[in-house]
Enzyme design. Structure first.
Site, PDB file in Angstrom:
ATOM      1  N   CYS A  76     -44.254 -15.000 -56.147  1.00 29.84           N
ATOM      2  CA  CYS A  76     -44.168 -15.652 -57.357  1.00 29.84           C
ATOM      3  C   CYS A  76     -42.848 -15.740 -58.111  1.00 29.84           C
ATOM      4  O   CYS A  76     -41.936 -16.433 -57.507  1.00 29.84           O
ATOM      5  CB  CYS A  76     -45.201 -15.144 -58.416  1.00 29.84           C
ATOM      6  SG  CYS A  76     -45.592 -16.065 -59.886  1.00 29.84           S
ATOM      7  N   HIS A 174     -50.167 -15.600 -55.285  1.00 31.72           N
ATOM      8  CA  HIS A 174     -50.262 -14.458 -55.188  1.00 31.72           C
ATOM      9  C   HIS A 174     -51.342 -13.955 -53.965  1.00 31.72           C
ATOM     10  O   HIS A 174     -52.587 -14.125 -54.279  1.00 31.72           O
ATOM     11  CB  HIS A 174     -50.947 -13.691 -56.459  1.00 31.72           C
ATOM     12  CG  HIS A 174     -49.732 -13.685 -57.455  1.00 31.72           C
ATOM     13  ND1 HIS A 174     -48.749 -12.699 -57.748  1.00 31.72           N
ATOM     14  CD2 HIS A 174     -49.499 -14.695 -58.543  1.00 31.72           C
ATOM     15  CE1 HIS A 174     -48.184 -13.173 -58.822  1.00 31.72           C
ATOM     16  NE2 HIS A 174     -48.385 -14.203 -59.382  1.00 31.72           N
ATOM     17  N   GLU A 176     -51.794 -11.010 -52.795  1.00 36.73           N
ATOM     18  CA  GLU A 176     -52.435  -9.634 -53.136  1.00 36.73           C
ATOM     19  C   GLU A 176     -53.774 -10.241 -54.039  1.00 36.73           C
ATOM     20  O   GLU A 176     -54.627  -9.298 -54.229  1.00 36.73           O
ATOM     21  CB  GLU A 176     -51.661  -8.804 -53.865  1.00 36.73           C
ATOM     22  CG  GLU A 176     -51.289  -9.050 -55.415  1.00 36.73           C
ATOM     23  CD  GLU A 176     -50.228 -10.106 -55.440  1.00 36.73           C
ATOM     24  OE1 GLU A 176     -49.945 -10.354 -56.676  1.00 36.73           O
ATOM     25  OE2 GLU A 176     -49.834 -10.906 -54.717  1.00 36.73           O
TER      26      GLU A 176
END
Length: 192
Positions: A76, A174, A176
């Site tokens: 990001c 993202h 994650e």
């Protein structure tokens, strides 16, 4: 050992949790020696470009990160600061990727927030990941398409969803927070 770069950017703990769920050891640090000697480095980020770049300069991380030789993954804001210039705060980035970061035109909801598909996927990051699945984005600025683009997202306009140059990898989304396929992307990075 995976070094997760510590600075004023958010999201470091969720990245560490994702890495440790995959069975890898990690440390959140701004210690130069730990970063230089790590097997891999992750440069996550949630925040504002100019204030974050200021902190990176004060700590000398803006010089350390481009000098790293092991695989590095920017996420990001981390990806955006690895580019040349950023319209957010007229910020000069690290110049690892030869592209600029622009503000989305106000032709739809900004920030671009939520799940979106990516296309034109290139390995090694996207090994075993299909274009049929969505990844999670949240951003108001985008990286232009360039020779380093390894996947494309189309929201308002086509932009780089990920980049790669030499040992440097980066994602605007993202991983994650992107479920099964985000986990697969992180696994792919850990295998590089």
């Amino acid at each position: 050992m995976i070094a997760i770069i510590k600075y004023n950017g958010g999201n470091v703990n969720s990245v560490q949790n994702a890495i440790e769920r995959l069975g890898a050891n990690s440390i959140i640090t701004d210690d130069f020696e730990l970063i230089k000697n790590a097997d891999k480095v992750i440069f996550p980020g949630v925040g504002e470009a100019s204030s974050t770049m200021k902190v990176l300069r004060e700590k000398g991380l803006d010089q350390l990160i481009p000098s790293l030789k092991q695989p590095v993954l920017g996420i990001c804001l981390g990806m955006q600061l690895m580019c040349k210039n950023n319209e957010e705060g007229n910020t000069i980035g690290m110049g690892i990727f030869d592209c600029d970061v622009r503000r989305f035109p106000p032709l739809d909801l900004v920030p671009h927030m939520g799940w979106n598909t990516v296309s034109e996927l290139k390995e090694p990051l996207f090994s075993e990941i299909s274009e049929e699945y969505d990844l999670y984005f949240v951003h108001s600025f985008y990286c232009e398409l360039s020779e380093s683009t390894t996947s494309v997202c189309d929201y308002i306009l086509p932009f780089s969803a990920s980049l790669q140059k030499d040992n440097f990898f980066a994602t605007q989304f993202h991983p994650e927070k992107s479920g099964e396929f985000g986990n697969q992307l992180l696994k792919n990075f850990l295998k590089i």
